[in-house]
Structures are given as structure tokens and as C-alpha cells.
Design a protein around this motif. Structure first.
Motif: not given
Length: 342
Positions: A249, A246, A244, A272, A252-253, A180, A220-222, A224-225
Motif C-alpha cells: 500500500s 503494508s 501505510a 510502510g 501505491g501511495a 482497509s 490492501v494492495s498497490y 489501495h495505497g
């Protein structure tokens, strides 16, 4: 308390001891007292007790968020180590330095036995309050060489270095990291330290750091990733590996790669941080940097108990519990390709 002592057939001092620290009273006596407490519906006046003893028997815990399972594990470990003699009062900052300052001021007004705060980046006012509080202060989730008082955690900088070294060891060279960006006083200082450690290794190896992406605000979050990965794939199609800050994140990526039909780890390796349960159970499981989140809480609780009892002076000011690289299904050596496309 006199009514409880009469019903239980013990002195008021014994009742006081049972309520303050049950472990120092014989089990049969403790059971009689607690039966009387339950029968009478007695609730001790802790405020009055703290005024006379100057001991409130509560510990303040300040976390960035309550939605991160690792921070929840730390709180659980701390509560278990403190035992029934101490209670936790938990506040969360949502990564805002100003909110941390407000919480510290509010907690100190209630005279806690000690304060535990995540991280080492504080406003000048917060640092003054904690330094002058006259109680044990433990900074967690980092391992600074010179903490305000005590620290229990690990080096976030070294976590980022470890992630970069792992991706490089696979033969990857176009590697990225996502975290972030700071927004006002809202910032993830620990995530930023991981990005800086990651970049340091790349520079040492003569590899460009332009693929390190700071996107969106903390936490950061799902989502965000996914958004950060989408930007990377659009703007830097040569990317081969991504770290990432986290596991959330990273998940999510991973989902964004699936939406675009990109093979992980065949086309892109992904890792992560945090060893979340989600990352262990998804398919493929996410390679990660593991930290002992619950262990941080337990070690902090044990340290606080020692300090409350006048011990622990010989303990090092900063306790580093270390990190561990955990390779799983999302990282692998790259497949040969002459002109990778998305």
C-alpha cells in the motif's frame, strides 16, 4: 514395501523408518532404500499408515492470502523447520472469517498433526474446533497474551505505535495512516491493530487522529495505497507524513505522490510495514517496520516438532519475535514552509 525391502536388502521396518523419518537411518541404508523406491516407483499408502499409527504427518497452515511475499516467506520457514518428516497443507482465507472456519473444519477432518493459523480473530465456532482438536494449534503473526494454545509473532499494536513515534520524531505533526475497512466478515484484523496502535500514540501526544483513513476492503494492495493517498491529498492537503499498514500500500501511495508531482520525503514522509523486497528496491526506498517473516515460520516449525515429540512444555505460550523500525529514503524532517499546498 516388501518389494522395496527385498530389493534394498533390508527389513520392512527399516523401509518404514526411512519413509517416516529419514534422519534416524544410516545414510548408506537410506540411500539403498530410496534407490529401490525410485526403481520400483513405490508410493507409500499414507492413509493406511495414518489409520494404524494415528499419525498423518501433515500440518495444516491457514494464511490470509498467497500473494503476500511475507506470508510466502513464513510458509517457507515453516516447511524448512518441519523438514522432510512432515508435509504442509496450505489454505487461504482472503481475510474472511467464514472461510477460515470452513478450512479449519476441512483440515481437522483429515486429522493433521497440528494446525498453524495466521491471526487471533476467529469465529466462535472456529475457536471451539481449535480448542477441542486435541492437537497443537499455533496462531502466528501476532503475540496475544492468552492464545488459544500457542502463538508466534509480534505485536501489531506496537508496530503501529513504532510507526507513529518514528514520524513524530522527525518533527511531523500532521500525520496520517491508511488501511482497509471491515466489509462483512472480511477484515484485516492485524492491519487494524496497527492503525489502533498508531492512533494511541497520537492521542498520547495530543495530536488529532482524524487523518487516519480506512478505505477499501482487505487485502490492501498497490491500488489501495494509490486510491487512499489520492483521497488524503484531496481532503487533507496539510498532511506531512503517512503510515501505510503494508509496504504494498505504501508503494501505491508513493506512486500517487509521483503522479501529482509531490516530493517524497521533501513534502510528505511515507512509511510502510513488512519490509517487502519491492520497498527496498524502489526509489526512494520505503521506510518500514521490519518483521522476521521467515523467522516466524522457522520458530513455529521448531515449536511444533518439540510438541510432537513430547517436549516444549516449558516454552512460553506466546513467543514475541519483535519488530524493527527501518528508516529509508521516504522519511525525513519536514522542510520549512509557511502555507503548504498541493
Amino acid at each position: 514395501m516388501r518389494d522395496v525391502s527385498k530389493l534394498a536388502g533390508v527389513s520392512t521396518m527399516t523401509v518404514s523408518r526411512v519413509l517416516a523419518d529419514p534422519s534416524i537411518v544410516a545414510p548408506d541404508t537410506r540411500e539403498r532404500v530410496m534407490r529401490a523406491v525410485d526403481q520400483l516407483g513405490y508410493v507409500p499408502d499414507l492413509v493406511a499408515g495414518s489409520l494404524s499409527s494415528r499419525r498423518t504427518n501433515f500440518v495444516g497452515l491457514i494464511l490470509p492470502t498467497l500473494t503476500n511475499s511475507n506470508f510466502a516467506d513464513t510458509a517457507q520457514g515453516l516447511a524448512e523447520a518441519l523438514g522432510q518428516s512432515y508435509q504442509l497443507l496450505i489454505g487461504y482465507t482472503l481475510y474472511q472469517a467464514g472461510e477460515e472456519e470452513r478450512l479449519v473444519r476441512s483440515l481437522l477432518a483429515r486429522r493433521p498433526q497440528g494446525i498453524v493459523v495466521a491471526g487471533t480473530l476467529h469465529t466462535a465456532s472456529t475457536r471451539r474446533m481449535l480448542t477441542n482438536a486435541g492437537i497443537p494449534v499455533v496462531e502466528i503473526w501476532d503475540a496475544p497474551s492468552a492464545p488459544l494454545d500457542r502463538a508466534v509473532g509480534f505485536s501489531n499494536f506496537e508496530a503501529g505505535r513504532a510507526a507513529a513515534r518514528h514520524l513524530l520524531s522527525l518533527g511531523l505533526r500532521h500525520i496520517a495512516a491508511i488501511g482497509s475497512e471491515a466489509e462483512g466478515d472480511m477484515r484485516d484484523a492485524r492491519g487494524e491493530a496497527r492503525l489502533q496502535g498508531f492512533a494511541a500514540v497520537l492521542r498520547e501526544e495530543g495530536i488529532e487522529t482524524g487523518l487516519i483513513l480506512r478505505h477499501g476492503s482487505a487485502p490492501v494492495s498497490y491500488a489501495h495505497g494509490a486510491a487512499a493517498m489520492k483521497l488524503l491529498l484531496r481532503d487533507r492537503p496539510e498532511v506531512e507524513g503517512v503510515f501505510a499498514v503494508s509496504d504494498g500500500s505504501a508503494f501505491g501511495a508513493l506512486m500517487e505522490c509521483r503522479r501529482q508531482g509531490i516530493d517524497v520525503p521533501g513534502r510528505i514522509s511515507l512509511m510502510g510495514f513488512g519490509d517487502f523486497e519491492l520497498g527496498r528496491e524502489c526509489e526512494p526506498a520505503i521506510s518500514t517496520i521490519r518483521v522476521d517473516a521467515k523467522g516466524i515460520g522457522k520458530e513455529t516449525g521448531q515449536l511444533l516438532r518439540e510438541l510432537f515429540e513430547g517436549r516444549g512444555a516449558d516454552r512460553p505460550p506466546s513467543i514475541d519475535l519483535g519488530i524493527e523500525v527501518v528508516p529509508r529514503g521516504t522519511t525525513a524532517a519536514p522542510r520549512h514552509r509557511s502555507n503548504p499546498t498541493i
